[in-house]
Design a protein around this motif. Structure first.
Motif, PDB file in Angstrom:
ATOM      1  N   CYS A  47       0.839  -1.195   0.000  1.00  0.00           N
ATOM      2  CA  CYS A  47       0.000   0.000   0.000  1.00  0.00           C
ATOM      3  C   CYS A  47       0.875   1.246   0.000  1.00  0.00           C
ATOM      4  O   CYS A  47       1.886   1.307   0.709  1.00  0.00           O
ATOM      5  N   THR A  48       0.496   2.253  -0.772  1.00  0.00           N
ATOM      6  CA  THR A  48       1.285   3.484  -0.834  1.00  0.00           C
ATOM      7  C   THR A  48       1.082   4.364   0.392  1.00  0.00           C
ATOM      8  O   THR A  48       1.798   5.348   0.572  1.00  0.00           O
ATOM      9  N   HIS A  49       0.129   4.021   1.235  1.00  0.00           N
ATOM     10  CA  HIS A  49      -0.082   4.807   2.455  1.00  0.00           C
ATOM     11  C   HIS A  49       0.859   4.386   3.565  1.00  0.00           C
ATOM     12  O   HIS A  49       1.428   5.215   4.248  1.00  0.00           O
ATOM     13  N   GLY A  50       1.023   3.076   3.755  1.00  0.00           N
ATOM     14  CA  GLY A  50       1.835   2.656   4.893  1.00  0.00           C
ATOM     15  C   GLY A  50       2.535   1.338   4.703  1.00  0.00           C
ATOM     16  O   GLY A  50       2.970   0.728   5.671  1.00  0.00           O
ATOM     17  N   LEU A  51       2.645   0.882   3.466  1.00  0.00           N
ATOM     18  CA  LEU A  51       3.384  -0.327   3.110  1.00  0.00           C
ATOM     19  C   LEU A  51       2.743  -1.621   3.604  1.00  0.00           C
ATOM     20  O   LEU A  51       3.369  -2.661   3.607  1.00  0.00           O
ATOM     21  N   SER A  52       1.504  -1.577   4.032  1.00  0.00           N
ATOM     22  CA  SER A  52       0.814  -2.821   4.369  1.00  0.00           C
ATOM     23  C   SER A  52       0.588  -3.639   3.099  1.00  0.00           C
ATOM     24  O   SER A  52       0.430  -3.088   2.002  1.00  0.00           O
ATOM     25  N   SER A  53       0.566  -4.954   3.231  1.00  0.00           N
ATOM     26  CA  SER A  53       0.308  -5.826   2.077  1.00  0.00           C
ATOM     27  C   SER A  53      -1.163  -5.755   1.689  1.00  0.00           C
ATOM     28  O   SER A  53      -2.047  -6.085   2.495  1.00  0.00           O
ATOM     29  N   LEU A  54      -1.417  -5.364   0.452  1.00  0.00           N
ATOM     30  CA  LEU A  54      -2.818  -5.269   0.011  1.00  0.00           C
ATOM     31  C   LEU A  54      -3.470  -6.636  -0.107  1.00  0.00           C
ATOM     32  O   LEU A  54      -4.703  -6.748  -0.003  1.00  0.00           O
ATOM     33  N   ALA A  55      -2.665  -7.668  -0.286  1.00  0.00           N
ATOM     34  CA  ALA A  55      -3.231  -9.012  -0.366  1.00  0.00           C
ATOM     35  C   ALA A  55      -3.861  -9.445   0.958  1.00  0.00           C
ATOM     36  O   ALA A  55      -4.638 -10.397   0.995  1.00  0.00           O
ATOM     37  N   GLU A  56      -3.526  -8.719   2.027  1.00  0.00           N
ATOM     38  CA  GLU A  56      -4.157  -8.987   3.330  1.00  0.00           C
ATOM     39  C   GLU A  56      -5.501  -8.279   3.444  1.00  0.00           C
ATOM     40  O   GLU A  56      -6.221  -8.450   4.428  1.00  0.00           O
ATOM     41  N   GLY A  57      -5.808  -7.447   2.467  1.00  0.00           N
ATOM     42  CA  GLY A  57      -7.041  -6.659   2.504  1.00  0.00           C
ATOM     43  C   GLY A  57      -8.205  -7.405   1.867  1.00  0.00           C
ATOM     44  O   GLY A  57      -8.146  -8.607   1.624  1.00  0.00           O
ATOM     45  N   ALA A  58      -9.253  -6.648   1.581  1.00  0.00           N
ATOM     46  CA  ALA A  58     -10.485  -7.238   1.046  1.00  0.00           C
ATOM     47  C   ALA A  58     -10.712  -6.740  -0.374  1.00  0.00           C
ATOM     48  O   ALA A  58     -10.713  -5.527  -0.627  1.00  0.00           O
ATOM     49  N   LEU A  59     -10.903  -7.687  -1.299  1.00  0.00           N
ATOM     50  CA  LEU A  59     -11.209  -7.329  -2.685  1.00  0.00           C
ATOM     51  C   LEU A  59     -12.727  -7.233  -2.822  1.00  0.00           C
ATOM     52  O   LEU A  59     -13.455  -8.199  -2.591  1.00  0.00           O
ATOM     53  N   ASP A  60     -13.184  -6.038  -3.169  1.00  0.00           N
ATOM     54  CA  ASP A  60     -14.619  -5.769  -3.285  1.00  0.00           C
ATOM     55  C   ASP A  60     -14.879  -5.293  -4.711  1.00  0.00           C
ATOM     56  O   ASP A  60     -14.618  -4.140  -5.041  1.00  0.00           O
ATOM     57  N   GLY A  61     -15.336  -6.203  -5.572  1.00  0.00           N
ATOM     58  CA  GLY A  61     -15.467  -5.852  -6.988  1.00  0.00           C
ATOM     59  C   GLY A  61     -14.097  -5.571  -7.552  1.00  0.00           C
ATOM     60  O   GLY A  61     -13.210  -6.427  -7.459  1.00  0.00           O
ATOM     61  N   ASP A  62     -13.903  -4.360  -8.107  1.00  0.00           N
ATOM     62  CA  ASP A  62     -12.585  -4.027  -8.641  1.00  0.00           C
ATOM     63  C   ASP A  62     -11.815  -3.097  -7.715  1.00  0.00           C
ATOM     64  O   ASP A  62     -10.881  -2.435  -8.141  1.00  0.00           O
ATOM     65  N   MET A  63     -12.193  -3.051  -6.435  1.00  0.00           N
ATOM     66  CA  MET A  63     -11.457  -2.237  -5.468  1.00  0.00           C
ATOM     67  C   MET A  63     -10.849  -3.116  -4.389  1.00  0.00           C
ATOM     68  O   MET A  63     -11.512  -4.007  -3.860  1.00  0.00           O
ATOM     69  N   ILE A  64      -9.562  -2.856  -4.093  1.00  0.00           N
ATOM     70  CA  ILE A  64      -8.924  -3.528  -2.966  1.00  0.00           C
ATOM     71  C   ILE A  64      -8.915  -2.544  -1.798  1.00  0.00           C
ATOM     72  O   ILE A  64      -8.505  -1.393  -1.956  1.00  0.00           O
ATOM     73  N   GLU A  65      -9.422  -3.028  -0.667  1.00  0.00           N
ATOM     74  CA  GLU A  65      -9.433  -2.217   0.548  1.00  0.00           C
ATOM     75  C   GLU A  65      -8.292  -2.676   1.437  1.00  0.00           C
ATOM     76  O   GLU A  65      -8.215  -3.852   1.792  1.00  0.00           O
ATOM     77  N   CYS A  66      -7.421  -1.752   1.794  1.00  0.00           N
ATOM     78  CA  CYS A  66      -6.268  -2.069   2.632  1.00  0.00           C
ATOM     79  C   CYS A  66      -6.725  -2.430   4.037  1.00  0.00           C
ATOM     80  O   CYS A  66      -7.597  -1.761   4.614  1.00  0.00           O
ATOM     81  N   ALA A  67      -6.114  -3.469   4.591  1.00  0.00           N
ATOM     82  CA  ALA A  67      -6.514  -3.935   5.926  1.00  0.00           C
ATOM     83  C   ALA A  67      -6.032  -3.000   7.032  1.00  0.00           C
ATOM     84  O   ALA A  67      -6.564  -3.032   8.140  1.00  0.00           O
ATOM     85  N   ALA A  68      -5.027  -2.167   6.733  1.00  0.00           N
ATOM     86  CA  ALA A  68      -4.428  -1.363   7.806  1.00  0.00           C
ATOM     87  C   ALA A  68      -5.306  -0.175   8.194  1.00  0.00           C
ATOM     88  O   ALA A  68      -5.638   0.010   9.365  1.00  0.00           O
ATOM     89  N   HIS A  69      -5.677   0.663   7.201  1.00  0.00           N
ATOM     90  CA  HIS A  69      -6.459   1.875   7.520  1.00  0.00           C
ATOM     91  C   HIS A  69      -7.637   2.040   6.569  1.00  0.00           C
ATOM     92  O   HIS A  69      -8.208   3.113   6.479  1.00  0.00           O
ATOM     93  N   PHE A  70      -7.948   0.977   5.828  1.00  0.00           N
ATOM     94  CA  PHE A  70      -9.161   0.907   5.008  1.00  0.00           C
ATOM     95  C   PHE A  70      -9.193   1.889   3.843  1.00  0.00           C
ATOM     96  O   PHE A  70     -10.266   2.247   3.358  1.00  0.00           O
ATOM     97  N   GLY A  71      -8.018   2.311   3.395  1.00  0.00           N
ATOM     98  CA  GLY A  71      -7.956   3.036   2.126  1.00  0.00           C
ATOM     99  C   GLY A  71      -8.183   2.049   0.984  1.00  0.00           C
ATOM    100  O   GLY A  71      -8.181   0.829   1.181  1.00  0.00           O
ATOM    101  N   GLY A  72      -8.402   2.587  -0.229  1.00  0.00           N
ATOM    102  CA  GLY A  72      -8.699   1.689  -1.332  1.00  0.00           C
ATOM    103  C   GLY A  72      -8.086   2.121  -2.637  1.00  0.00           C
ATOM    104  O   GLY A  72      -7.778   3.304  -2.866  1.00  0.00           O
ATOM    105  N   PHE A  73      -7.924   1.129  -3.527  1.00  0.00           N
ATOM    106  CA  PHE A  73      -7.371   1.334  -4.865  1.00  0.00           C
ATOM    107  C   PHE A  73      -8.217   0.583  -5.884  1.00  0.00           C
ATOM    108  O   PHE A  73      -8.713  -0.514  -5.608  1.00  0.00           O
ATOM    109  N   ASP A  74      -8.314   1.165  -7.068  1.00  0.00           N
ATOM    110  CA  ASP A  74      -8.900   0.472  -8.215  1.00  0.00           C
ATOM    111  C   ASP A  74      -7.847  -0.506  -8.738  1.00  0.00           C
ATOM    112  O   ASP A  74      -6.775  -0.074  -9.178  1.00  0.00           O
ATOM    113  N   VAL A  75      -8.116  -1.798  -8.685  1.00  0.00           N
ATOM    114  CA  VAL A  75      -7.093  -2.770  -9.071  1.00  0.00           C
ATOM    115  C   VAL A  75      -6.861  -2.783 -10.581  1.00  0.00           C
ATOM    116  O   VAL A  75      -5.839  -3.290 -11.040  1.00  0.00           O
TER     117      VAL A  75
END
Ligand code: FES
Length: 107
Positions: A47-75
């Motif tokens: 993650c560009t916010h805090g280097l958390s692994s995005l693969a630990e987050g939740a994939l919701d449609g075409d958005m990955i939500e970071c597990a650390a602070h719940f920011g998101g990216f269009d995959v």
């Protein structure tokens, strides 16, 4: 001119729709590979916010939500779409060949 370097990410059969996986490789930062309804996408995994692994987050449609602070990216594009993320991820062109999914590192 040599062919662009690519990295094997996974087999098509090994990553179900709605899933994401972190892939370590020797040529750069870890890559996250996503299956969105049968289409594969790849971005940097950190993650560009805090280097958390995005693969630990939740994939919701075409958005990955970071597990650390719940920011998101269009995959599909790597674009930061939800605060606190504001810096886009690097995204990679993906090729599917022979039942395997590759990220192209440079064109
Ligand atoms: Fe990903 Fe903070 S580290 S949102």
């Amino acid at each position: 001119m040599s062919a662009p370097k690519s990295v094997l990410l996974c087999r098509v059969a090994d990553l179900a729709p709605g899933s994401v996986r972190r892939v370590e490789h020797k040529d750069g930062p870890a890559i996250a590979v996503y299956n969105v309804d049968g289409a594969f996408y790849a971005t940097d995994d950190n993650c560009t916010h805090g280097l958390s692994s995005l693969a630990e987050g939740a994939l919701d449609g075409d958005m990955i939500e970071c597990a650390a602070h719940f920011g998101g990216f269009d995959v599909k594009t790597g674009k930061a779409v939800m605060a606190p993320c504001s810096i886009d991820l690097r995204s990679y062109r993906v090729e599917v060949r022979g039942g395997e999914v590759f990220a192209v590192l440079a064109d």
